[in-house]
Design a protein around this motif. Structure first.
Motif, PDB file in Angstrom:
ATOM      1  N   ALA A 207       2.793   0.758  13.211  1.00 52.23           N
ATOM      2  CA  ALA A 207       1.692   0.618  14.157  1.00 52.23           C
ATOM      3  C   ALA A 207       0.739  -0.494  13.765  1.00 52.23           C
ATOM      4  CB  ALA A 207       0.920   1.935  14.256  1.00 52.23           C
ATOM      5  N   LEU A 208       0.035  -0.978  14.780  1.00 46.27           N
ATOM      6  CA  LEU A 208      -0.958  -2.035  14.596  1.00 46.27           C
ATOM      7  C   LEU A 208      -2.279  -1.526  15.169  1.00 46.27           C
ATOM      8  CD1 LEU A 208      -2.008  -4.967  14.198  1.00 46.27           C
ATOM      9  CD2 LEU A 208      -0.724  -5.623  16.214  1.00 46.27           C
ATOM     10  N   TYR A 209      -3.274  -1.422  14.307  1.00 46.61           N
ATOM     11  CA  TYR A 209      -4.580  -0.912  14.704  1.00 46.61           C
ATOM     12  C   TYR A 209      -5.517  -2.079  14.961  1.00 46.61           C
ATOM     13  CZ  TYR A 209      -9.085   1.612  14.173  1.00 46.61           C
ATOM     14  OH  TYR A 209     -10.345   2.145  14.346  1.00 46.61           O
ATOM     15  N   VAL A 210      -6.104  -2.067  16.164  1.00 50.59           N
ATOM     16  CA  VAL A 210      -7.003  -3.156  16.562  1.00 50.59           C
ATOM     17  C   VAL A 210      -8.324  -2.554  17.006  1.00 50.59           C
ATOM     18  CG1 VAL A 210      -7.253  -5.094  18.128  1.00 50.59           C
ATOM     19  CG2 VAL A 210      -4.983  -4.341  17.509  1.00 50.59           C
ATOM     20  N   LYS A 236       7.686  -7.190  17.346  1.00 48.67           N
ATOM     21  CA  LYS A 236       7.925  -6.460  16.101  1.00 48.67           C
ATOM     22  C   LYS A 236       8.023  -4.958  16.297  1.00 48.67           C
ATOM     23  CE  LYS A 236       7.229 -10.450  14.171  1.00 48.67           C
ATOM     24  NZ  LYS A 236       8.299 -11.270  13.601  1.00 48.67           N
ATOM     25  N   ARG A 237       8.030  -4.514  17.562  1.00 46.61           N
ATOM     26  CA  ARG A 237       8.171  -3.074  17.846  1.00 46.61           C
ATOM     27  C   ARG A 237       7.081  -2.249  17.158  1.00 46.61           C
ATOM     28  NH1 ARG A 237      13.499  -0.571  16.469  1.00 46.61           N
ATOM     29  NH2 ARG A 237      12.385   1.094  17.524  1.00 46.61           N
ATOM     30  N   LEU A 238       5.842  -2.674  17.321  1.00 44.51           N
ATOM     31  CA  LEU A 238       4.742  -1.937  16.721  1.00 44.51           C
ATOM     32  C   LEU A 238       3.979  -1.161  17.784  1.00 44.51           C
ATOM     33  CD1 LEU A 238       3.382  -4.739  14.381  1.00 44.51           C
ATOM     34  CD2 LEU A 238       4.599  -2.686  13.658  1.00 44.51           C
ATOM     35  N   PHE A 239       3.570   0.031  17.446  1.00 43.97           N
ATOM     36  CA  PHE A 239       2.785   0.876  18.332  1.00 43.97           C
ATOM     37  C   PHE A 239       1.341   0.374  18.255  1.00 43.97           C
ATOM     38  CE2 PHE A 239       2.751   5.218  20.241  1.00 43.97           C
ATOM     39  CZ  PHE A 239       1.399   5.325  20.471  1.00 43.97           C
ATOM     40  N   LEU A 240       0.745   0.080  19.403  1.00 44.02           N
ATOM     41  CA  LEU A 240      -0.622  -0.443  19.400  1.00 44.02           C
ATOM     42  C   LEU A 240      -1.655   0.673  19.477  1.00 44.02           C
ATOM     43  CD1 LEU A 240      -0.668  -3.584  21.742  1.00 44.02           C
ATOM     44  CD2 LEU A 240      -1.454  -3.454  19.388  1.00 44.02           C
ATOM     45  N   LEU A 241      -2.506   0.744  18.463  1.00 47.85           N
ATOM     46  CA  LEU A 241      -3.609   1.716  18.465  1.00 47.85           C
ATOM     47  C   LEU A 241      -4.867   0.908  18.694  1.00 47.85           C
ATOM     48  CD1 LEU A 241      -2.534   3.514  15.195  1.00 47.85           C
ATOM     49  CD2 LEU A 241      -2.422   4.525  17.470  1.00 47.85           C
ATOM     50  N   VAL A 242      -5.462   1.065  19.873  1.00 46.34           N
ATOM     51  CA  VAL A 242      -6.592   0.202  20.196  1.00 46.34           C
ATOM     52  C   VAL A 242      -7.888   0.993  20.324  1.00 46.34           C
ATOM     53  CG1 VAL A 242      -7.399  -1.579  21.729  1.00 46.34           C
ATOM     54  CG2 VAL A 242      -4.965  -1.213  21.473  1.00 46.34           C
ATOM     55  N   ASP A 243      -8.810   0.684  19.436  1.00 42.83           N
ATOM     56  CA  ASP A 243     -10.093   1.352  19.386  1.00 42.83           C
ATOM     57  C   ASP A 243     -11.046   0.554  20.273  1.00 42.83           C
ATOM     58  OD1 ASP A 243     -11.888   2.696  16.574  1.00 42.83           O
ATOM     59  OD2 ASP A 243     -12.686   2.116  18.531  1.00 42.83           O
ATOM     60  N   GLU A 244     -11.376   1.078  21.448  1.00 44.86           N
ATOM     61  CA  GLU A 244     -12.229   0.318  22.374  1.00 44.86           C
ATOM     62  C   GLU A 244     -13.572   1.014  22.605  1.00 44.86           C
ATOM     63  OE1 GLU A 244      -9.346   0.062  25.605  1.00 44.86           O
ATOM     64  OE2 GLU A 244      -8.843  -1.991  25.024  1.00 44.86           O
ATOM     65  N   LEU A 245     -14.072   1.644  21.548  1.00 42.95           N
ATOM     66  CA  LEU A 245     -15.313   2.401  21.657  1.00 42.95           C
ATOM     67  C   LEU A 245     -16.507   1.592  22.109  1.00 42.95           C
ATOM     68  CD1 LEU A 245     -13.811   4.670  20.320  1.00 42.95           C
ATOM     69  CD2 LEU A 245     -15.711   4.978  18.783  1.00 42.95           C
TER      70      LEU A 245
END
Lengths: 460, 468
Positions: A207-210, A236-245
């Motif tokens: 996963a990729l945390y943004v 790269k087949r990464l799960f996107l974890l997007v923090d948009e608080l």
């Protein structure tokens, strides 16, 4: 990186509380109160809650107020509506684990409006007690504690520290990618590539945390940057974890928040139908600032239905999010409209003054703030100064901790040191919240300037 | 090769291993939609969870009034609200950062004033046995507190997997939580024939059996029992403590129903109190964590999500890890504070607050009536409950039903519950959710119902049993 300093973690906070107590007891200090800008706690920093929100919540908590003429009509009607959705007509009952269905629906409508009409499905949305809870749940599904090699998650440096803790507590490995301070904290794809390379043989990144807008760094990603990240995740087949608080905290010139979901959708196939995305939001930030109510949600995109089943199980095993928080979420996503008696005037945070002041101080530098709730200026200390600071510091702590400790004791300003968020080796930063009301911000900057000048003189 | 993303195989094996929720509530929701069209009953009555407000129990006015003022401080000037309500709200608001319930707690383990109130309550409750504020950690509901602590215990897999001795039956949320945390559930049977008592020989047997396939490190106690309603006496508690000490087990004491004991001659004694009176060797070394929440008893504020845990003799290094518990919401902490420091006789709200005694009577009567009724129904037998919101009757299911269940691939008690729901519109909990894995089928139902609903319920139940 973090584990060793866990013990130091609470020390500043404890000292801040002690000083607050001392002041309450009348102990004399060079300041009358502590300016607490340690967390993104808007109310703690002095921002006033939105009247409409509080009136509705009060009426929900004590329904006889619905008959009171002291409250505006739209408040009373709204409270009635919300209570009608609560089991047993009380905010004291459990709700469905994923959240009150009408509110989940409201959120999906909000997302659709925000993203220019791109559909959002209620069954892909889960409400939880604060965004960290949902982040933890999603991570739980992705991270295989017993896997070998261990699961890896790419995280930005600097990064919101609580998420990092959640990741490591689950047994995953953090793979840092450095945001480029010289380019106002821009996210560069080459750096993502380098980070991924560095993981070879160490862990298996899934996963990729943004964080967008950023925390602690106050950037807002350009649409081009968002597209680059999505493309990278796809490749790269990464799960996107997007923090948009902080999506509601955008104030930089020519800056605009565009959600990852929207950009993904507009990029069309093959990306739009395959990149897996989880985006997080909450009532803690933005114009509500209701951190103490604890409510947030996650929206999931492009997940395999079989995987969704497991996500559903994880959210089901928890009891629901606090009902009052869910109601606050509903008010956030479906606020009063023009014409309603309570149509509020939302004030925008204006931190231009902040960067000006900080950059005017020698030994301090900060790129223009575009969004989010924090300033993350860099302390430019000469090696000699660093040494001297280390020697002076009681516990031989790093210069950033030392700076924050001194700033608290002598200036009565409670900030946090950069190491808590990660920073490039040899650089030192501090983080503080910039969302306080104007008069408090002015006082903060005044105290900071005064303290800073003294500090730089002592340690040059 | 880009393209395929996460698949089920990549999902965390521990998550895949969580037992699927029985989800009778989901079925209930579906059936609710069919009412009027296909169903003979007017509405679905859900008595599967211990949620008092759902059942029609009114919230406590004093608490709700103070919370309303805390939320909307303009009400501090509202003369129609009692003076003590407004004064109390002001006091509570002063505890909050920026004077707002929308701030984070001032520490990650809760508002210090609330910790202090709780520790004083515990000290009073336990007849002077000291409780320290810094040993109190505020949580978002007791389950979350338990989950955070359990996570610290987890280690190993296979033979070295950590195990937790768990009562059978246990709270229906516990089995999934243990699955999620990667802990082995080691069941110890409660003795139904003795009113669901804890039996020491059974504890020994369970421990030995558990040691074969895992490493038991903790024992979970629910006292008063959930769902059984059994209140442990001092002798039992001492035996359990000695057992835990001898076998190096941490005691996890879930005591959330301590406030709703109504059985005659029964009194709740906390594990901590008994421990403190067992001499220094035990009192200063036995590791104990106890959990409580505002979801229960006459407060019944499940939707607010508030709870706390008290740690006793826990290693300070472990305690530090509990500091990262996501901070608890502020309002329930205040509600907790109010419930532990109710109005005094000289306060204006005292009279209305004593409506609690009325609620206690209702609970008590409901429990008795429900028990009598259940024991009169053929094919059902129920032990008396002394506390808590549930009755946990045993149902003797006819062999043909057990066969049918096998054919359909569901557990027999779940099938029974589904039938009850479909034919009578009553949603109860299935014993297997409470970890009841033997052939003694049980159902779990909350007996607290407003009066007219109880009669309807009894009628429907009779019919259901007659048609088998």
């Amino acid at each position: 990186m973090w584990n060793m300093k866990q013990l130091a973690y609470g020390a500043l906070a404890r000292r801040a509380n002690q000083i607050k107590d001392e002041l309450r007891q009348g102990v004399r200090k060079p300041y009358k109160e502590v300016i607490d800008v340690f967390q993104g706690d808007l109310h703690g920093a002095g921002m006033k809650p939105l009247t409409f929100v509080r009136q509705v919540l009060a009426a929900c908590v004590y329904p006889p107020l619905i008959n009171s003429n002291n409250l505006p009509l739209d408040v009373r009607q709204r409270a009635q509506k919300e209570l009608g959705r609560c089991v047993g007509g009380s905010v004291g009952s459990y709700s469905a684990a994923a959240g009150i269905p009408e509110i989940v629906h409201s959120i999906s409508e909000f997302i659709k409006r925000r993203d220019g009409g791109i559909p959002s499905h209620p069954e892909n949305i889960y409400i939880s007690p604060g965004s960290q809870w949902s982040i933890s749940n999603i991570l739980n599904v992705l991270v295989n504690r017993e896997a070998s090699p261990r699961t890896g998650v790419l995280i930005p440096v600097p990064c919101y520290n609580i998420t990092v803790l959640s990741i490591t507590q689950l047994g995953a490995v953090t793979v840092p990618y450095y945001l480029s301070e010289e380019q106002a904290w821009a996210l560069q794809v080459e750096e993502l590539q380098r980070a991924l390379e560095s993981a070879k043989g160490v862990c298996s990144p899934v996963a990729l945390y943004v964080i967008n807008p950023g925390n602690p760094a106050g950037y807002v990603q350009s649409q081009k940057s968002v597209q680059e990240v999505i493309r990278f995740a796809w490749e790269k087949r990464l799960f996107l974890l997007v923090d948009e608080l902080y999506q509601d905290c955008v104030y930089g010139e020519n800056c605009e928040f565009v959600s990852y979901k929207r950009t993904l959708s507009e990029m069309g196939p093959p990306f739009s139908g395959t990149v897996e995305l989880a985006s997080f939001h909450s009532v803690s930030k933005g114009f509500l600032g209701e951190c103490g109510l604890r409510a947030g949600y996650v929206e999931l995109v492009n997940l395999d239905p079989a995987v969704m089943k497991h996500i559903h199980t994880i959210f089901s095993k928890d009891s629901c999010a606090p009902v009052l928080g869910q109601i606050a979420l509903d008010l956030m996503t479906d606020p009063p409209k023009p014409g309603d008696p309570s149509y509020p005037l939302y004030k925008q945070v204006g931190p231009e003054n902040c960067t000006l002041v900080i950059n005017s101080l020698p030994g301090f530098s900060c790129p223009p703030l575009e969004g989010g709730l924090f300033a993350f200026p860099r302390l430019n200390l000469t090696p000699k100064a660093v040494q001297k600071a280390k020697v002076t510091a009681e516990m031989q702590e790093d210069p950033d901790t030392f700076y924050c400790t001194r700033l608290l004791e002598e200036g009565g300003v409670f900030t946090s040191p950069g190491w808590e968020y990660g920073q490039k080796e040899g650089t030192y930063h501090i983080r503080f919240c910039i969302a306080a009301p104007q008069d408090i911000m002015e006082e903060l900057l005044r105290r900071l300037s005064s303290f800073h000048m003294t500090f730089m003189k002592d340690f040059s | 090769e880009a393209g395929e993303m996460s698949t089920v195989q990549e999902v965390n094996s521990r998550v895949r291993g969580i037992r699927a929720p029985v989800n009778l509530q989901g079925l209930a929701a579906c059936i609710s939609e069919q009412i009027g069209v296909k169903k003979p009953f007017k509405s679905v009555i859900d008595v599967s969870s211990g949620d008092p407000h759902k059942a029609g129990m009114p919230p406590i006015s004093f608490i709700r009034q103070v919370m309303a003022v805390c939320l909307y401080p303009e009400l501090l000037k509202e003369k129609s609200l009692p003076l003590d309500v407004r004064q109390r709200a002001q006091k509570l608001l002063d505890m909050c950062s920026g004077g707002s319930v929308g701030s984070y707690s001032t520490t990650s383990i809760g508002l210090p004033e609330v910790q202090k109130s709780i520790s004083e309550f515990i000290t009073r409750r336990d007849g002077g046995v000291l409780s320290h504020p810094e040993d109190i950690i505020l949580t978002i509901g007791s389950q979350k507190g338990l989950s955070v602590f359990l996570n610290l215990l987890t280690s190993g897999e296979g033979k070295t997997q950590t195990g937790v001795l768990t009562p059978m039956p246990c709270p229906h949320t516990l089995p999934m939580l243990l699955d999620m945390t990667g802990l082995a559930l080691v069941p110890y049977r409660l003795f139904e024939e003795q009113g669901w008592a804890v039996n020491l020989d059974e504890l020994h047997r369970a421990l030995e059996a558990g040691r074969v396939h895992c490493e038991p490190k903790a024992i979970y106690i629910s006292n008063p029992g959930n769902p059984t309603g059994y209140v442990q006496d001092r002798e039992t508690i001492e035996k359990v403590i000695r057992f835990a000490a001898t076998n190096c087990l941490i005691i996890l004491a879930e005591e959330v129903h301590q406030g709703s004991v109504y059985g005659q001659d029964k009194e709740f004694i906390s594990y901590k109190k008994v421990l403190s009176e067992m001499g220094k060797t035990y009192a200063e070394t036995m590791e104990l964590v106890s959990f409580h929440s505002i979801s229960t008893a006459y407060i019944g504020e499940c939707g607010l999500r508030g709870g706390y845990m008290e740690v006793v003799n826990i290693d300070p290094a472990v305690k530090k890890c509990l500091n990262f518990t996501p901070s608890a919401p502020v309002l329930p902490q205040l509600a907790l504070e109010l419930s532990l420091n109710p109005p005094r006789p000289e306060d204006s709200s005292y009279n209305s607050y004593t409506q609690i005694h009325h609620i206690e009577d209702t609970l008590s009567q409901n429990a008795k009536r429900a028990l009598e009724f259940l024991n009169r129904v053929e094919g059902m037998s129920c032990q008396p409950s002394m506390a808590g919101p549930f009755l946990y009757p045993r149902v003797h299911l006819p062999p043909h039903m057990v066969e049918e269940a096998k054919r359909l691939g569901v557990k027999a008690d779940v099938l029974y519950c589904q039938r009850l729901l479909e034919e009578e519109g009553i949603c109860v909990g299935a014993g297997c959710e409470n970890g009841q894995e033997d052939k003694n089928y049980h159902i779990r139902h909350r007996y607290l119902l407003i009066n007219n609903k109880i009669n309807q319920f009894h009628r429907s139940f009779c019919e259901a049993m007659l048609t088998g």
